[in-house]
Design a protein around this motif. Structure first.
Motif, PDB file in Angstrom:
ATOM      1  N   GLY A  22      39.724  52.474  58.449  1.00 44.16           N
ATOM      2  CA  GLY A  22      40.593  51.421  58.943  1.00 44.16           C
ATOM      3  C   GLY A  22      39.978  50.039  58.872  1.00 44.16           C
ATOM      4  N   HIS A  23      38.668  49.957  58.657  1.00 44.15           N
ATOM      5  CA  HIS A  23      38.036  48.642  58.499  1.00 44.15           C
ATOM      6  C   HIS A  23      38.551  47.980  57.231  1.00 44.15           C
ATOM      7  CE1 HIS A  23      34.105  48.842  61.049  1.00 44.15           C
ATOM      8  NE2 HIS A  23      35.181  48.915  61.775  1.00 44.15           N
ATOM      9  N   PRO A  24      38.590  46.665  57.205  1.00 42.39           N
ATOM     10  CA  PRO A  24      39.006  45.996  55.974  1.00 42.39           C
ATOM     11  C   PRO A  24      37.957  46.152  54.874  1.00 42.39           C
ATOM     12  CG  PRO A  24      38.319  44.375  57.612  1.00 42.39           C
ATOM     13  CD  PRO A  24      38.304  45.718  58.279  1.00 42.39           C
ATOM     14  N   MET A  25      38.449  46.272  53.663  1.00 38.21           N
ATOM     15  CA  MET A  25      37.602  46.308  52.469  1.00 38.21           C
ATOM     16  C   MET A  25      38.013  45.091  51.646  1.00 38.21           C
ATOM     17  SD  MET A  25      37.787  50.423  51.640  1.00 38.21           S
ATOM     18  CE  MET A  25      38.076  50.085  49.965  1.00 38.21           C
ATOM     19  N   PHE A  26      37.143  44.098  51.612  1.00 37.21           N
ATOM     20  CA  PHE A  26      37.449  42.865  50.899  1.00 37.21           C
ATOM     21  C   PHE A  26      37.027  43.009  49.443  1.00 37.21           C
ATOM     22  CE2 PHE A  26      36.938  41.695  55.335  1.00 37.21           C
ATOM     23  CZ  PHE A  26      38.108  40.997  55.560  1.00 37.21           C
ATOM     24  N   LEU A  27      37.874  42.595  48.546  1.00 34.65           N
ATOM     25  CA  LEU A  27      37.628  42.744  47.119  1.00 34.65           C
ATOM     26  C   LEU A  27      37.199  41.414  46.513  1.00 34.65           C
ATOM     27  CD1 LEU A  27      40.852  44.813  46.450  1.00 34.65           C
ATOM     28  CD2 LEU A  27      38.615  45.644  47.171  1.00 34.65           C
ATOM     29  N   GLY A  28      36.143  41.429  45.742  1.00 32.99           N
ATOM     30  CA  GLY A  28      35.697  40.217  45.050  1.00 32.99           C
ATOM     31  C   GLY A  28      34.658  39.411  45.795  1.00 32.99           C
ATOM     32  N   PHE A  29      34.888  39.125  47.090  1.00 32.44           N
ATOM     33  CA  PHE A  29      33.902  38.415  47.896  1.00 32.44           C
ATOM     34  C   PHE A  29      34.196  38.665  49.378  1.00 32.44           C
ATOM     35  CE2 PHE A  29      37.199  35.271  46.944  1.00 32.44           C
ATOM     36  CZ  PHE A  29      37.474  34.710  48.184  1.00 32.44           C
ATOM     37  N   PRO A  30      33.198  38.489  50.248  1.00 33.49           N
ATOM     38  CA  PRO A  30      33.376  38.771  51.673  1.00 33.49           C
ATOM     39  C   PRO A  30      34.495  37.938  52.301  1.00 33.49           C
ATOM     40  CG  PRO A  30      31.059  38.424  51.175  1.00 33.49           C
ATOM     41  CD  PRO A  30      31.840  38.046  49.946  1.00 33.49           C
ATOM     42  N   ASN A  31      35.208  38.538  53.228  1.00 34.08           N
ATOM     43  CA  ASN A  31      36.270  37.864  53.983  1.00 34.08           C
ATOM     44  C   ASN A  31      37.325  37.200  53.103  1.00 34.08           C
ATOM     45  OD1 ASN A  31      35.382  38.480  56.660  1.00 34.08           O
ATOM     46  ND2 ASN A  31      33.690  37.056  56.309  1.00 34.08           N
ATOM     47  N   ASN A  32      37.628  37.806  51.978  1.00 36.46           N
ATOM     48  CA  ASN A  32      38.636  37.283  51.063  1.00 36.46           C
ATOM     49  C   ASN A  32      40.024  37.515  51.673  1.00 36.46           C
ATOM     50  OD1 ASN A  32      40.326  36.644  48.965  1.00 36.46           O
ATOM     51  ND2 ASN A  32      39.312  37.936  47.453  1.00 36.46           N
ATOM     52  N   PRO A  33      40.663  36.477  52.211  1.00 32.58           N
ATOM     53  CA  PRO A  33      41.939  36.663  52.907  1.00 32.58           C
ATOM     54  C   PRO A  33      43.087  37.046  51.974  1.00 32.58           C
ATOM     55  CG  PRO A  33      41.488  34.341  52.669  1.00 32.58           C
ATOM     56  CD  PRO A  33      40.268  35.070  52.151  1.00 32.58           C
ATOM     57  N   VAL A  70      33.768  45.301  43.033  1.00 27.53           N
ATOM     58  CA  VAL A  70      32.840  45.242  44.167  1.00 27.53           C
ATOM     59  C   VAL A  70      33.646  45.143  45.462  1.00 27.53           C
ATOM     60  CG1 VAL A  70      30.997  43.903  45.249  1.00 27.53           C
ATOM     61  CG2 VAL A  70      31.054  44.184  42.773  1.00 27.53           C
ATOM     62  N   VAL A  71      33.208  45.901  46.466  1.00 27.61           N
ATOM     63  CA  VAL A  71      33.901  45.940  47.748  1.00 27.61           C
ATOM     64  C   VAL A  71      32.941  45.460  48.840  1.00 27.61           C
ATOM     65  CG1 VAL A  71      35.082  47.440  49.389  1.00 27.61           C
ATOM     66  CG2 VAL A  71      35.296  47.875  46.941  1.00 27.61           C
ATOM     67  N   TYR A  72      33.448  44.577  49.686  1.00 28.26           N
ATOM     68  CA  TYR A  72      32.649  43.996  50.764  1.00 28.26           C
ATOM     69  C   TYR A  72      33.221  44.383  52.118  1.00 28.26           C
ATOM     70  CZ  TYR A  72      30.700  40.916  47.215  1.00 28.26           C
ATOM     71  OH  TYR A  72      30.062  40.431  46.110  1.00 28.26           O
ATOM     72  N   GLY A  73      32.338  44.420  53.099  1.00 28.34           N
ATOM     73  CA  GLY A  73      32.764  44.490  54.482  1.00 28.34           C
ATOM     74  C   GLY A  73      32.998  43.054  54.910  1.00 28.34           C
ATOM     75  N   THR A  74      32.876  42.762  56.185  1.00 31.23           N
ATOM     76  CA  THR A  74      33.133  41.400  56.639  1.00 31.23           C
ATOM     77  C   THR A  74      32.113  40.391  56.132  1.00 31.23           C
ATOM     78  OG1 THR A  74      31.970  41.962  58.657  1.00 31.23           O
ATOM     79  CG2 THR A  74      34.377  42.092  58.712  1.00 31.23           C
ATOM     80  N   ASP A  75      30.879  40.848  55.850  1.00 32.15           N
ATOM     81  CA  ASP A  75      29.890  39.871  55.413  1.00 32.15           C
ATOM     82  C   ASP A  75      28.916  40.385  54.360  1.00 32.15           C
ATOM     83  OD1 ASP A  75      28.517  41.649  56.952  1.00 32.15           O
ATOM     84  OD2 ASP A  75      27.623  40.170  58.285  1.00 32.15           O
ATOM     85  N   THR A  76      29.059  41.614  53.919  1.00 31.78           N
ATOM     86  CA  THR A  76      28.107  42.143  52.958  1.00 31.78           C
ATOM     87  C   THR A  76      28.761  43.147  52.021  1.00 31.78           C
ATOM     88  OG1 THR A  76      25.916  43.164  52.756  1.00 31.78           O
ATOM     89  CG2 THR A  76      27.322  44.027  54.462  1.00 31.78           C
ATOM     90  N   ARG A  77      28.233  43.227  50.838  1.00 28.81           N
ATOM     91  CA  ARG A  77      28.709  44.220  49.880  1.00 28.81           C
ATOM     92  C   ARG A  77      28.330  45.606  50.397  1.00 28.81           C
ATOM     93  NH1 ARG A  77      27.583  45.181  43.502  1.00 28.81           N
ATOM     94  NH2 ARG A  77      27.597  47.433  43.653  1.00 28.81           N
ATOM     95  N   PHE A  78      29.246  46.574  50.256  1.00 21.41           N
ATOM     96  CA  PHE A  78      28.873  47.921  50.659  1.00 21.41           C
ATOM     97  C   PHE A  78      29.197  48.975  49.618  1.00 21.41           C
ATOM     98  CE2 PHE A  78      33.159  47.743  52.467  1.00 21.41           C
ATOM     99  CZ  PHE A  78      33.678  48.981  52.113  1.00 21.41           C
TER     100      PHE A  78
END
Length: 109
Positions: A22-33, A70-78
């Protein structure tokens, strides 16, 4: 009087990113809205830890260029997408799945 204590505990290992369903997975760069999805099930296998998500997160069937996987969490690639099977239109109950492999040192619940 000397007291000798032996410890069998393993040394601490630096904790990596801990993904929770359920956590967001940001694509391309962290916190990508403008480009994010949420993850679903976590699957551990002999090849590592994986997260399932929707295939439409990564476009049409097949994979986008490496930089867009590439998939990021809120502040780091994971992790990064290793499979995208978005077949048909996700609104009509067609298959719509993707698989994200977590980078070494990261884990999921």
């Amino acid at each position: 009087m000397a007291l000798l204590l032996a410890s069998t505990a393993s040394p601490a290992v630096a904790a990596g990113y801990m993904f929770k369903p359920g956590h967001p997975m940001f694509l391309g760069f962290p916190n990508n809205p403008d480009d994010y999805c949420t993850g679903g099930y976590a699957v551990r296998g002999t090849s590592g830890m994986f997260i399932t998500t929707a295939g439409h997160c990564f476009g049409t069937s097949g994979l986008p260029p490496a930089a867009q996987r590439v998939v990021y969490g809120t502040d780091t690639r994971f992790g990064y997408a290793i499979r995208n099977d978005n077949i048909g239109d996700y609104r009509d109950n067609s298959f719509d799945g993707a698989l994200v492999k977590l980078d070494a040192g990261n884990d999921a619940q």
